[in-house]
Design a protein around this motif. Structure first.
Motif, mmCIF file in Angstrom:
data_model
loop_
_atom_site.group_PDB
_atom_site.id
_atom_site.type_symbol
_atom_site.label_atom_id
_atom_site.label_comp_id
_atom_site.label_asym_id
_atom_site.label_seq_id
_atom_site.Cartn_x
_atom_site.Cartn_y
_atom_site.Cartn_z
ATOM 1 N N MET A 1 0.816 -1.207 0.000
ATOM 2 C CA MET A 1 0.000 0.000 0.000
ATOM 3 C C MET A 1 0.855 1.264 0.000
ATOM 4 O O MET A 1 0.532 2.258 -0.638
ATOM 5 N N LEU A 2 1.954 1.213 0.754
ATOM 6 C CA LEU A 2 2.827 2.374 0.799
ATOM 7 C C LEU A 2 3.377 2.685 -0.586
ATOM 8 O O LEU A 2 3.438 3.855 -1.004
ATOM 9 N N LYS A 3 3.766 1.632 -1.318
ATOM 10 C CA LYS A 3 4.300 1.832 -2.661
ATOM 11 C C LYS A 3 3.268 2.481 -3.572
ATOM 12 O O LYS A 3 3.589 3.390 -4.348
ATOM 13 N N GLU A 9 1.457 9.895 -5.210
ATOM 14 C CA GLU A 9 2.001 11.210 -4.879
ATOM 15 C C GLU A 9 2.935 11.696 -5.980
ATOM 16 O O GLU A 9 2.956 12.887 -6.299
ATOM 17 N N ASN A 10 3.704 10.798 -6.565
ATOM 18 C CA ASN A 10 4.604 11.190 -7.649
ATOM 19 C C ASN A 10 3.837 11.689 -8.869
ATOM 20 O O ASN A 10 4.310 12.577 -9.590
ATOM 21 N N VAL A 93 -6.304 1.909 3.426
ATOM 22 C CA VAL A 93 -4.892 2.297 3.520
ATOM 23 C C VAL A 93 -4.679 2.944 4.880
ATOM 24 O O VAL A 93 -5.476 3.780 5.308
ATOM 25 N N ARG A 94 -3.632 2.535 5.562
ATOM 26 C CA ARG A 94 -3.335 3.177 6.843
ATOM 27 C C ARG A 94 -3.100 4.665 6.622
ATOM 28 O O ARG A 94 -2.322 5.042 5.736
ATOM 29 N N ASP A 97 0.430 5.700 6.273
ATOM 30 C CA ASP A 97 1.094 5.378 5.009
ATOM 31 C C ASP A 97 0.987 6.544 4.038
ATOM 32 O O ASP A 97 1.921 6.821 3.267
ATOM 33 N N LEU A 98 -0.159 7.200 4.046
ATOM 34 C CA LEU A 98 -0.343 8.373 3.189
ATOM 35 C C LEU A 98 0.633 9.473 3.574
ATOM 36 O O LEU A 98 1.282 10.083 2.720
ATOM 37 N N PHE A 99 0.749 9.706 4.883
ATOM 38 C CA PHE A 99 1.688 10.733 5.354
ATOM 39 C C PHE A 99 3.120 10.346 5.007
ATOM 40 O O PHE A 99 3.905 11.182 4.533
#
Length: 244
Positions: A1-3, A9-10, A93-94, A97-99
């Motif tokens: 999920m982080l990926k 974001e990119n 999504v946690r 993880d977004l932050f």
């Protein structure tokens, strides 16, 4: 999920207006620093080191906090539009993880900025200051230390941009933090304020190494402030939704 969050974001950076600021602000800083160096050759006698002090003084105090603040505010801009926060809190999504994804993207931009600033330093030294040699290797370490010192600033600005919907207010607060960092650093309290760490790491406005024999407290302060900001971000995101 982080990926996946990092990829998302990119994508926000494609054709983004922040790239104009990425180019313009370091150019202004380099131009001012070079001009000031050339106008004070009788005082600034340590060549590459003296040029470095002039290039990094206002960059680390004003331009860097402003740029990192703008990067952070831009990445939170979409979340603050409409009811997007409600959608984000509902997806599997946690929230942290977004932050963290935004933090890693800001750090990437911060590294690009540092490299660009160093390239401008090289170009100005060779073309305008007339140096025929190359900068001391220590200036590369100053640049890398600036990245370490800037990590807590990036995290802090992301928290501010997360909590404040306005695009301009977090940038203003970043400038205030940079100015306070200069004042506290001049009083010997560099480790007690995160915005001081970038200035100290860059060795701004000093020819001698400010961290000579004192690197461990600096590294501990960088890690400590970063951990504090991460904890604050985690608590905010887990305990309550950020109001949109």
């Amino acid at each position: 999920m982080l990926k996946r969050c990092i990829v998302a974001e990119n994508r926000k950076l494609h054709a983004s207006p922040i790239w104009a600021m990425f180019v313009v602000l370091p150019l202004i800083s380099a131009g001012y620093g070079t001009f000031n160096y050339l106008q004070n050759l009788e005082i600034l006698t340590e060549r590459w080191y003296s040029l470095w002090t002039q290039h990094t003084l206002f960059y680390s105090m004003l331009f860097f906090p402003a740029m990192v603040s703008a990067y952070a505010a831009y990445l939170w801009r979409l979340e603050h539009m409409g009811h997007n926060w409600n959608l984000i809190m509902a997806v599997p999504v946690r929230p942290f993880d977004l932050f963290l994804a935004k933090f890693l993207v800001v750090v990437k931009l911060m590294c690009f900025t540092q490299v660009f600033v160093y390239i401008l330093y090289l170009v100005c030294g060779r073309l305008f200051a007339g140096f025929t040699d190359w900068p001391p290797v220590s200036t590369l370490f100053f640049m890398l230390r600036g990245v370490l010192g800037g990590l807590a600033v990036a995290a802090a600005q992301l928290v501010l941009a997360m909590l404040i919907r306005s695009f301009a207010v977090p940038i203003f607060l970043g400038l205030v933090g940079g100015i306070m960092g200069m004042l506290l650093g001049s009083k010997g309290f560099s480790l007690l304020w995160p915005y001081c760490l970038m200035q100290q790491g860059m060795n701004a406005n000093r020819s001698e190494d400010m961290l000579a024999g004192n690197a461990v407290p600096f590294l501990l302060a960088c890690a400590g402030w970063l951990a504090v900001v991460f904890v604050i971000a985690g608590v905010v995101l887990e305990k309550r939704d950020v109001k949109a």
